[in-house]
Motif scaffolding. Structure first.
Motif, PDB file in Angstrom:
ATOM      1  N   GLN A  30       0.984   7.893   5.670  1.00  0.00           N
ATOM      2  CA  GLN A  30       0.721   6.481   5.410  1.00  0.00           C
ATOM      3  C   GLN A  30       1.897   5.621   5.863  1.00  0.00           C
ATOM      4  O   GLN A  30       1.715   4.612   6.560  1.00  0.00           O
ATOM      5  N   THR A  44       2.908   1.495  -3.330  1.00  0.00           N
ATOM      6  CA  THR A  44       2.036   1.943  -4.417  1.00  0.00           C
ATOM      7  C   THR A  44       1.753   3.435  -4.313  1.00  0.00           C
ATOM      8  O   THR A  44       1.829   4.165  -5.315  1.00  0.00           O
ATOM      9  N   MET A  45       1.435   3.906  -3.108  1.00  0.00           N
ATOM     10  CA  MET A  45       1.198   5.337  -2.928  1.00  0.00           C
ATOM     11  C   MET A  45       2.438   6.147  -3.263  1.00  0.00           C
ATOM     12  O   MET A  45       2.349   7.222  -3.870  1.00  0.00           O
ATOM     13  N   TYR A  93       0.855  -1.195   0.000  1.00  0.00           N
ATOM     14  CA  TYR A  93       0.000   0.000   0.000  1.00  0.00           C
ATOM     15  C   TYR A  93       0.889   1.242   0.000  1.00  0.00           C
ATOM     16  O   TYR A  93       0.675   2.185  -0.772  1.00  0.00           O
ATOM     17  N   MET A 153      -4.661   6.778  -1.402  1.00  0.00           N
ATOM     18  CA  MET A 153      -4.586   5.853  -2.536  1.00  0.00           C
ATOM     19  C   MET A 153      -5.371   6.401  -3.731  1.00  0.00           C
ATOM     20  O   MET A 153      -4.947   6.272  -4.886  1.00  0.00           O
TER      21      MET A 153
END
Length: 800
Positions: A516, A488-489, A485, A608
């Motif tokens: 995050q 990807t961000m 996660y 996201m």
């Protein structure tokens, strides 16, 4: 029921609900779904002549930036470097730039050169905008009239000696062996690249009423002087219709102007002023909220919201826009925005089934499915019969049914994903020239495939081949899920910062990714145990109060109640802090900076959406139906409040008499909202319906913030005089807000769904929009401020 209806109307007040027109789907380089075919001008949604010409010049510089390489290649003499379809300002500008660079080009025009301008009414005043935007114009264009503009452009075309093929009607484009074949009524041409500069070259839109084919009905006005002392009906709400009424009124006609809405919103300010002057003089009679139901030889039937009128009539002009040449796009394989073909459905099934395997699987039971299976065939049989081997427990007491249900659904998802995923790989290979045509696309789809492969292996090795019990399975996928996660961000956040290039986006991406990584990955998985638990001990008040659920409590610091309700009541701190967190801090921030201060700068889900979801903004649902569905969030909020109370009563021991009911109810909520809606659907439809489906329709915290936002001083301001009604701001809004209908009225945008992503602000070709904080509260949105008090050059305005 009246209370509920009034409540929903209060939340949706001031929110226009127009349906957005569908254009060809293009990427940031203006390339369509057919590799090598690009679009400039009106087809991109920009109707201004200067901006169309600017787009034509820029596309050539983009496509042939490495001029020496382009000219040095050995080429087939019959294959053009570039074929330009359309000889309007955008096409001619493209051709001039090609000539400057020595590029082998051809312009195909089905009608007359500059046909769009030739079709303007006689002596139409021309006011060319924009004035304050820096453009790259190979064509000189000045304010004046239709005739002066034509003379000016034709003299430049003659001096340039451009390469035209007039009378060539393009019927179809097809790509074969990396060469684009352009089929026309004259011949078939070949080119390495094609630029479509055809505008909205389809048929005029029809009213679809009896009598529309009578000789007195027109969809263009060429010469207002041909009509005098006539009863004329003009239908439409754009600039063309207003200009038609103005010209005919000045020619001595009696004009009735019909428009289906309650007021004009799209026309330019100068046209509105001229129109209202003639209304005051009694030369034009506007009839709003009206529709034509029938056209007769000497009269028309006009239906208004109050009654039906029969009105004497000599001539009718229906100026309600032109249809896009959709059949041409369909024949050429050019995908339209929102088009849902077979591949769309197939890829969405693969995406949803992957997240079903992941989300259902990681909260389901785990056991060694393959125990005793030594051969591949035995393992396949064991996998297919897993539900019959699994130690399922459907008892409602003690939450035992929950992991059993999730196991079955996760296993089902894995089977569907294996089938659809393998087929999707085949489609990606088959259409590799589309999906891997740029380095970024190649990297992106390779990354997606790698992530899917990793979690599929994790599912089979840690859940279906689990020998250590359920705890290890829960730990392992959650750790890797959080890591990916963050990765990807970070990747897609860097891409967004590179593409958008504003300080606002850079700071926003920095905040989202940093929050995050720290709160949802480093703190729970790498900092909690060695630095907090081991140093302080489990009995220390910091551990017992702030981390009653261990490392999992870290998530609640960022995922505010009621988005995360599972910590509520776990300790004294988590009984009272959510009221401070959501009730005071969040209300204060939203009051001053809008809902986006959380959704666009803090929230993990929003993070996201703003990073991975940035490329898929135009896929979000628009229109009245999509807008009404936003009220689902209020229902989820109401349920979240009820279940929070149940959780608290459970944890405090006050509901010990009803354990079966409480476990069942909270399990249903967690399953339906947290797992299905937020997880599987929230991420599963990212690439198909935009990245904000969960935020917009299901998030209970977003629903609560919608209420707060009604009292916010945050707005998006617009300089009405510069708005060209291109609809780009609306089309890029992944919350489905009709931004344009605020902008072209000069009304501050106060839609409660706005998350301050800045897409509408940065995408506006005229720099009309800007973020602002009103100096005073304005709950009824009566302010007509157009520029923030700190100016549009300040990074807080979102433009720079």
């Amino acid at each position: 029921m009246n209370f509920v209806s009034n409540y929903f109307n209060w939340l949706q007040r001031d929110n226009p609900k127009n349906i957005v027109e569908s254009y060809p789907e293009i990427d940031e380089q203006k390339e369509t779904s057919v590799p090598g075919v690009y679009i400039v001008g009106d087809l991109t949604g920009i109707p201004l002549l200067k901006l169309a010409a600017d787009g034509g010049a820029k596309i050539v510089k983009q496509l042939f930036s490495d001029q020496k390489t382009a000219l040095g290649k050995k080429k087939d003499a019959e294959v053009y470097d570039l074929v330009i379809v359309g000889a309007g300002p955008a096409g001619i500008s493209t051709a001039i730039e090609c000539k400057k660079k020595g590029i082998n080009y051809l312009v195909l025009e089905s009608n007359r050169i500059l046909n769009t301008i030739e079709n303007f009414p006689k002596e139409k005043p021309i006011t060319l905008k924009p004035d304050g935007v820096q453009l790259e114009l190979p064509l000189e264009m000045n304010d004046g009239f239709k005739e002066t503009l034509l003379d000016e452009l034709k003299s430049q075309i003659e001096r340039q000696g451009l390469n035209f093929e007039v009378g060539a009607f393009v019927q179809k484009l097809s790509r074969k062996d990396n060469i684009i074949h352009i089929e026309t009524n004259k011949d078939t041409y070949m080119a390495e690249k094609v630029v479509l500069a055809i505008g909205k070259a389809g048929n005029s839109r029809q009213l679809k009423v009896p009598g529309e084919l009578l000789p007195k009905v027109f969809n263009k006005l060429y010469d207002p002087g041909e009509f005098a002392d006539k009863n004329i009906l003009v239908v439409g709400g754009g600039d063309s219709s207003l200009e038609c009424s103005i010209a005919l009124a000045k020619s001595g006609n009696r004009i009735i102007h019909s428009y289906r809405k309650e007021e004009f919103s799209r026309p330019k300010e100068e046209n509105m002023n001229k129109f209202h002057d003639l209304v005051e003089q009694g030369k034009i009679t506007p009839v709003f909220e009206s529709t034509v139901t029938e056209i007769r030889e000497k009269e028309i039937i006009l239906k208004t919201k109050d009654d039906v009128k029969t009105i004497p009539n000599d001539v009718v002009f229906t100026l309600i826009g032109r249809e896009l040449p959709t059949q041409f796009f369909k024949r050429s394989g050019i995908r339209m925005e929102g088009e849902k073909g077979l591949l769309w459905w197939w890829f969405m099934v693969a995406s949803i089934s992957f997240f079903s395997m992941l989300y259902f699987g990681k909260v389901g039971i785990a056991f060694d499915v393959f125990a005793g299976s030594d051969t591949i065939s035995a393992k396949i049989i064991a996998y297919l019969s897993a539900p019959f081997q699994a130690p399922l427990n459907w008892s409602l007491s003690g939450y035992k049914w929950y992991p059993s249900l999730n196991f079955i659904l996760g296993w089902t998802g894995s089977i569907i994903f294996l089938i659809s995923g393998i087929c999707s790989l085949g489609f990606l290979a088959r259409y590799g020239n589309v999906y891997f045509r740029t380095p970024w696309r190649a990297f992106k789809y390779t990354y997606f495939m790698g992530v899917c492969a990793f979690f599929t292996i994790l599912y089979f090795s840690k859940l279906l081949h689990n020998t250590a019990g359920t705890a290890e399975w829960i730990e392992s996928p959650t750790y890797w899920y959080s890591l990916f996660y963050c990765v990807t961000m970070l990747i897609f956040g860097l891409r967004r910062s590179y593409v958008r290039k504003t300080r606002y986006v850079y700071l926003q991406m920095t905040a989202l990714v940093s929050i995050q990584i720290f709160f949802l990955f480093l703190l729970p998985f790498h900092l909690y145990e060695p630095f907090i638990l081991d140093n302080l001990g489990a009995q220390h008040w910091i551990v017992s109060e702030l981390f009653p659920s261990g490392k999992w409590s870290s998530f609640a610091f960022i995922l505010f109640w009621p988005l995360n309700m599972w910590e509520f009541g776990s300790s004294s701190f988590w009984t009272w802090f959510p009221f401070v967190q959501t009730g005071l801090i969040l209300f204060f921030l939203i009051r001053h900076y809008g809902k986006g201060v959380y959704c666009g700068w803090i929230c993990s889900c929003g993070g996201m959406a703003e990073t991975l979801g940035d490329e898929y903004r135009r896929k979000t649902p628009h229109g009245p139906g999509a807008k009404r569905l936003e009220n689902i969030g209020q229902i989820v909020l109401f349920a979240a409040i009820i279940f929070t109370l149940i959780i608290y009563l459970n944890k405090s021991g006050m509901w010990r008499s009803f354990p079966l009911l409480s476990y069942t109810m909270t399990g249903i909520y967690k399953f339906s909202i947290d797992v299905v809606f937020a997880g599987i659907l929230g991420l599963g439809v990212y690439f198909f319906l935009g990245g904000r489906i969960w935020c917009r329709y299901g998030c209970p915290l977003a629903a609560l913030m919608n209420i707060y936002t009604r009292f916010s001083r945050y707005r998006i301001l617009s300089e009405k005089k510069d708005c060209i009604s291109c609809e780009i701001c609306t089309r890029v809004c992944h919350m489905g807000i009709d931004v344009m209908n605020f902008a072209n009225k000069g009304t501050p945008m106060n839609d409660v769904q706005c998350v301050r992503c800045s897409a509408c602000v940065t995408e506006c070709p005229m720099d009309v929009l800007s973020f602002a904080k009103l100096k005073n509260a304005d709950i009824h949105n009566l302010s007509r401020e157009q520029i923030p008090y700190y100016g549009k050059d300040n990074w807080r305005a979102g433009i720079k």
